[in-house]
Write a protein that holds these residues in place. Structure first.
Motif, PDB file in Angstrom:
ATOM      1  N   CYS A   1      -2.966  -6.285   2.720  1.00  0.00           N
ATOM      2  CA  CYS A   1      -2.890  -6.759   1.257  1.00  0.00           C
ATOM      3  C   CYS A   1      -4.148  -6.443   0.527  1.00  0.00           C
ATOM      4  CB  CYS A   1      -2.258  -8.255   1.144  1.00  0.00           C
ATOM      5  SG  CYS A   1      -0.476  -8.248   1.630  1.00  0.00           S
ATOM      6  N   ASP A   2      -5.168  -6.837   1.111  1.00  0.00           N
ATOM      7  CA  ASP A   2      -6.546  -6.542   0.730  1.00  0.00           C
ATOM      8  C   ASP A   2      -6.786  -5.125   0.236  1.00  0.00           C
ATOM      9  OD1 ASP A   2      -7.210  -9.069   0.626  1.00  0.00           O
ATOM     10  OD2 ASP A   2      -8.261  -8.917   2.710  1.00  0.00           O
ATOM     11  N   LEU A   3      -6.310  -4.179   1.082  1.00  0.00           N
ATOM     12  CA  LEU A   3      -6.265  -2.748   0.887  1.00  0.00           C
ATOM     13  C   LEU A   3      -5.391  -2.476  -0.189  1.00  0.00           C
ATOM     14  CD1 LEU A   3      -6.243  -1.452   4.589  1.00  0.00           C
ATOM     15  CD2 LEU A   3      -8.154  -1.357   2.902  1.00  0.00           C
ATOM     16  N   HIS A   4      -4.209  -3.014  -0.328  1.00  0.00           N
ATOM     17  CA  HIS A   4      -3.404  -2.764  -1.499  1.00  0.00           C
ATOM     18  C   HIS A   4      -3.862  -3.151  -2.631  1.00  0.00           C
ATOM     19  CE1 HIS A   4       0.248  -3.557  -3.931  1.00  0.00           C
ATOM     20  NE2 HIS A   4       0.929  -2.660  -3.150  1.00  0.00           N
ATOM     21  N   ARG A   5      -4.462  -4.467  -2.643  1.00  0.00           N
ATOM     22  CA  ARG A   5      -5.060  -4.718  -4.017  1.00  0.00           C
ATOM     23  C   ARG A   5      -6.303  -3.893  -4.461  1.00  0.00           C
ATOM     24  NH1 ARG A   5      -3.547 -10.067  -1.909  1.00  0.00           N
ATOM     25  NH2 ARG A   5      -5.376 -10.106  -0.623  1.00  0.00           N
ATOM     26  N   GLN A   6      -6.682  -3.092  -3.440  1.00  0.00           N
ATOM     27  CA  GLN A   6      -7.860  -2.199  -3.914  1.00  0.00           C
ATOM     28  C   GLN A   6      -7.401  -0.878  -4.550  1.00  0.00           C
ATOM     29  OE1 GLN A   6     -10.375  -1.941  -0.337  1.00  0.00           O
ATOM     30  NE2 GLN A   6     -10.545  -3.818   0.007  1.00  0.00           N
ATOM     31  N   GLY A   7      -6.052  -0.719  -4.344  1.00  0.00           N
ATOM     32  CA  GLY A   7      -5.406   0.433  -5.084  1.00  0.00           C
ATOM     33  C   GLY A   7      -5.304   1.585  -3.821  1.00  0.00           C
ATOM     34  N   ARG A   8      -5.268   1.184  -2.672  1.00  0.00           N
ATOM     35  CA  ARG A   8      -4.877   2.137  -1.532  1.00  0.00           C
ATOM     36  C   ARG A   8      -3.411   2.076  -1.230  1.00  0.00           C
ATOM     37  NH1 ARG A   8     -10.229   2.937   1.131  1.00  0.00           N
ATOM     38  NH2 ARG A   8     -11.836   1.487   0.277  1.00  0.00           N
ATOM     39  N   GLU A   9      -2.762   3.000  -0.854  1.00  0.00           N
ATOM     40  CA  GLU A   9      -1.452   3.091  -0.270  1.00  0.00           C
ATOM     41  C   GLU A   9      -1.291   2.788   1.239  1.00  0.00           C
ATOM     42  OE1 GLU A   9       0.094   6.156  -3.545  1.00  0.00           O
ATOM     43  OE2 GLU A   9      -0.516   6.953  -1.693  1.00  0.00           O
ATOM     44  N   VAL A  10      -0.628   1.697   1.609  1.00  0.00           N
ATOM     45  CA  VAL A  10      -0.521   1.189   3.132  1.00  0.00           C
ATOM     46  C   VAL A  10       0.762   1.377   3.368  1.00  0.00           C
ATOM     47  CG1 VAL A  10      -0.912  -0.711   4.330  1.00  0.00           C
ATOM     48  CG2 VAL A  10      -2.469  -0.251   2.571  1.00  0.00           C
ATOM     49  N   ILE A  11       0.999   2.046   4.635  1.00  0.00           N
ATOM     50  CA  ILE A  11       2.081   2.055   5.460  1.00  0.00           C
ATOM     51  C   ILE A  11       1.911   1.572   6.647  1.00  0.00           C
ATOM     52  CG2 ILE A  11       4.003   3.742   6.312  1.00  0.00           C
ATOM     53  CD1 ILE A  11       1.386   4.792   3.758  1.00  0.00           C
TER      54      ILE A  11
ATOM     55  N   LEU B   1       1.776 -13.188  -0.489  1.00  0.00           N
ATOM     56  CA  LEU B   1       0.490 -12.721  -1.067  1.00  0.00           C
ATOM     57  C   LEU B   1       0.825 -11.757  -2.235  1.00  0.00           C
ATOM     58  CD1 LEU B   1      -1.503 -11.906   2.262  1.00  0.00           C
ATOM     59  CD2 LEU B   1      -1.844 -13.872   0.830  1.00  0.00           C
ATOM     60  N   GLY B   2       1.878 -11.783  -2.518  1.00  0.00           N
ATOM     61  CA  GLY B   2       2.397 -11.199  -3.817  1.00  0.00           C
ATOM     62  C   GLY B   2       2.588  -9.639  -3.851  1.00  0.00           C
ATOM     63  N   VAL B   3       2.870  -9.059  -2.301  1.00  0.00           N
ATOM     64  CA  VAL B   3       3.174  -7.810  -2.166  1.00  0.00           C
ATOM     65  C   VAL B   3       4.678  -7.767  -1.618  1.00  0.00           C
ATOM     66  CG1 VAL B   3       2.441  -5.811  -0.852  1.00  0.00           C
ATOM     67  CG2 VAL B   3       0.729  -7.432  -1.584  1.00  0.00           C
ATOM     68  N   LYS B   4       5.437  -6.558  -2.101  1.00  0.00           N
ATOM     69  CA  LYS B   4       6.485  -6.454  -1.770  1.00  0.00           C
ATOM     70  C   LYS B   4       6.712  -5.620  -0.345  1.00  0.00           C
ATOM     71  CE  LYS B   4       8.929  -6.885  -6.175  1.00  0.00           C
ATOM     72  NZ  LYS B   4       7.783  -7.430  -6.727  1.00  0.00           N
ATOM     73  N   ALA B   5       7.838  -5.646   0.300  1.00  0.00           N
ATOM     74  CA  ALA B   5       7.638  -4.890   1.707  1.00  0.00           C
ATOM     75  C   ALA B   5       9.003  -4.075   1.815  1.00  0.00           C
ATOM     76  CB  ALA B   5       7.334  -5.935   2.819  1.00  0.00           C
TER      77      ALA B   5
END
Length: 233
Positions: A41-51, A99-103
């Motif tokens: 989620c930290d990476l996601h908030r940095q604008g990175r795309e995570v799979i 953490l406010g991220v959809k999966a």
């Protein structure tokens, strides 16, 4: 690839092996998994795309069904996967959601990435999810996967074809290629990439030297190859 390339990666595939998601006694490693989700989620908030490519469905199903040891029969293992996958995805949805991220769940089998048209459909789905700010959670569909049958036959002493994902190692690599990922991170409890199975050939097997980008190690053993053949403690 150097540290600067790693730091600059924008599209990242993270593979979580069974030994990372669960404890040796098949209990869920909840604290470890929560920390990894937080890092994603930290990476996601940095604008990175995570799979995320996650193993653990069979182990989760084993835990839910109250089985004391990993099932030996093919049917029971696939049943555990069918039970465990829903619980595993529910946990990921909860952890990311807090953490406010959809999966999103994406289940694949070998043929989905071996066939060009189906592979393009997989790529389209994943790219749309990333555009929507969703973290795809991928797993091999073990309840119907041919790999489970191949592994079962191999454990029974029969030779089988080489086309298989192998504890999602191959799956994560193929997905990384399919979506033009900048970085593939494989988290596992295996010491490294081996030239042979160290449990079968303790003297002949050795960890491979680091490979440059674009190189491959023919004949190397995956984490599932190594873990599945470990002697009982």
């Amino acid at each position: 690839m150097n540290r600067r390339d790693v730091a600059a990666a924008r599209r990242i595939v993270i593979k979580l092996g069974t030994g990372v998601v669960t404890h040796p006694e098949a209990g869920l490693a909840l604290g470890r998994l929560s920390s990894l989700v937080e890092a994603a989620c930290d990476l996601h908030r940095q604008g990175r795309e995570v799979i995320v490519v996650s193993s653990g469905a069979v182990g989760m199903g084993q835990r839910v069904l109250g089985l004391n040891q990993r099932p030996d029969s093919l049917g029971l293992r696939q049943a555990c996967a069918a039970v465990g996958q829903g619980h595993l995805m529910a946990l990921y949805t909860q952890l990311f959601g807090q953490l406010g991220v959809k999966a999103a769940q994406v289940l694949l089998i070998q043929e989905d990435l071996a066939d060009r048209d189906r592979a393009l459909c997989v790529r389209t789905t994943l790219m749309r999810l990333l555009e929507l700010g969703v973290v795809p959670i991928l797993n091999e569909n073990d309840s119907v996967s041919v790999r489970e049958l191949i592994e079962y036959r191999r454990n029974q002493g029969a030779a089988g074809p080489g086309l298989e994902f192998g504890d999602n190692d191959g799956l994560s690599a193929r997905v990384a290629v399919a979506i033009d990922a900048d970085l593939l991170v494989i988290l596992t409890d295996v010491d490294g990439l081996y030239t042979a199975n160290p449990w079968h050939r303790p003297r002949g097997a050795r960890r491979s030297a680091p490979l440059a980008a674009g190189e491959s190690q023919v004949g190397a053993r995956s984490s599932r190859d190594v873990r599945a053949s470990r002697p009982a403690a």
